[in-house]
Design a protein around this motif. Structure first.
Motif, PDB file in Angstrom:
ATOM      1  N   GLU A 197       2.213   1.825  -3.403  1.00 26.65           N
ATOM      2  CA  GLU A 197       1.186   2.381  -4.288  1.00 26.65           C
ATOM      3  C   GLU A 197       0.953   3.861  -4.005  1.00 26.65           C
ATOM      4  N   ILE A 198       1.059   4.256  -2.738  1.00 25.22           N
ATOM      5  CA  ILE A 198       0.896   5.672  -2.393  1.00 25.22           C
ATOM      6  C   ILE A 198       1.976   6.510  -3.056  1.00 25.22           C
ATOM      7  N   ASP A 220       2.383   9.943 -10.001  1.00 23.09           N
ATOM      8  CA  ASP A 220       1.418  10.120 -11.087  1.00 23.09           C
ATOM      9  C   ASP A 220       0.702  11.467 -10.984  1.00 23.09           C
ATOM     10  N   ASP A 221       0.447  11.912  -9.754  1.00 20.81           N
ATOM     11  CA  ASP A 221      -0.258  13.181  -9.555  1.00 20.81           C
ATOM     12  C   ASP A 221       0.599  14.396  -9.893  1.00 20.81           C
ATOM     13  N   GLN A 275       0.825  -1.203   0.000  1.00 19.39           N
ATOM     14  CA  GLN A 275       0.000   0.000   0.000  1.00 19.39           C
ATOM     15  C   GLN A 275       0.867   1.264   0.000  1.00 19.39           C
ATOM     16  N   ASP A 300       1.300   6.738  -6.739  1.00 17.03           N
ATOM     17  CA  ASP A 300       0.194   7.671  -6.987  1.00 17.03           C
ATOM     18  C   ASP A 300       0.664   9.114  -6.850  1.00 17.03           C
TER      19      ASP A 300
END
Length: 337
Positions: free
Chosen positions: A213-214, A220-221, A210, A217
């Motif tokens: 993935e954070i 990606d942001d 997790q 992300d």
């Protein structure tokens, strides 16, 4: 040029200068350089690195320029000027983070960072064990409890704060301070105990899928943001001062024994690997080709020679360098004989 030069020597000198002026013309340089480079590569196949130069010679050269060379006082100002121009350069308004670091490399960097378990484990343990961290958590807990209690309602719509003030008027003045200090100590003891127990929770969180993935992300942001967006976090003066600090730090670092020893290690390792390698193979190993050498020679030599030719300096330099030979006793003896 000597005035008493032998007449025939003078004619030979002028013929030699004219020949060299022609050979150094731009249209002649390419073939001349190509032939010279090819001949050089043929000859150095029988010469090894160790025969051509020693590690100590290379070290002394590096020491002179990387350690002993006194850098001019104008250099820090120049570094600052460069930093200011970079900060305002229009390329920062067009270049995204993804343009600098493609997704593939960003993910590889993240994966490698997460593999460095010993580093982030040490960081987490040291951070959680730090008394300052514990004090901050204790203060947050105390503020939260205090605000919670102050907001409680008792019968008659009286708040806990009003009840506390009423009680304090009937009690010893120092009672409120003693209760507050006791509460602070209780929270601090509980916080330290809980923080020590939470180390494993932090470590488990960092190692979890997790958390990975954070981070992805988060990338990606932000990957489509241009570099100029980050000016809001660093002012032009901040960037300039970072450049200057880096320059000043290098000034210190290059004088340390550590820096010198790292130079020695690098050079010794290079020679340990290539000492018995011939120079032609060594050039191939490091990726220097005949085409590259010719391209670099043709990039710089023609414009420099043309500039000297236009100013009348090329012919003068050639004549001055050749005149001593044609005026020498050896040439005079040959011509007289």
């Amino acid at each position: 040029m000597p005035e008493d030069m032998h007449p025939t020597a003078r004619k030979l000198l002028e013929a030699h200068v004219a020949y060299m002026m022609n050979e150094l013309a731009t249209e002649q340089l390419g073939s001349r350089f190509a032939a010279g480079i090819e001949k050089f590569q043929e000859q150095v196949t029988d010469i090894t690195l160790g025969e051509a130069v020693t590690p100590e010679q290379i070290k002394q050269t590096v020491y002179r320029y990387a350690i002993d060379m006194q850098l001019g006082g104008a250099l820090p100002e120049l570094v600052g000027d460069i930093a200011r121009r970079i900060y305002r350069h229009r390329a920062l308004d067009k270049t995204t983070l993804q343009g600098l670091v493609p997704d593939t490399h960003a993910q590889e960097f993240l994966e490698k960072t997460l593999e460095l378990e010993k580093i982030y484990q040490a960081l987490i343990i040291e951070s959680v064990s730090n008394p300052i961290y514990s004090e901050v958590i204790s203060d947050l807990l105390y503020a939260g409890i205090r605000d919670f209690v102050a907001g409680l309602k008792f019968p008659g719509s009286r708040s806990a704060a009003r009840v506390g003030r009423a009680l304090s008027r009937r009690a010893r003045p120092e009672l409120g301070e003693e209760l507050e200090e006791a509460l602070r100590q209780f929270i601090a003891r509980g916080a330290r105990t809980r923080l020590q127990a939470s180390q494993q929770q932090f470590l488990a969180a960092v190692e979890s899928e997790q958390f990975r993935e954070i981070l992805l992300d988060l990338w990606d942001d932000n990957k489509e943001r241009v570099v100029a967006d980050f000016r809001r976090y660093l002012s032009k003066r901040d960037v300039e001062e970072f450049f200057v600090i880096g320059y000043e730090y290098f000034q210190h670092l290059r004088k340390t024994r550590f820096f010198r020893e790292m130079i020695d290690v690098g050079i010794d390792t290079f020679f340990a690997k290539y000492n018995d390698t011939n120079l032609r193979d060594l050039l191939d190993e490091v990726g220097v080709t005949q085409e590259m050498m010719l391209a670099e020679a043709m990039q710089f030599a023609p414009p420099i020679l043309e500039m000297l030719r236009e100013r009348g300096l090329l012919e003068e330099l050639l004549r001055e360098n050749l005149a001593d030979f044609y005026a020498s006793d050896a040439v005079v003896a040959l011509l007289s004989g």
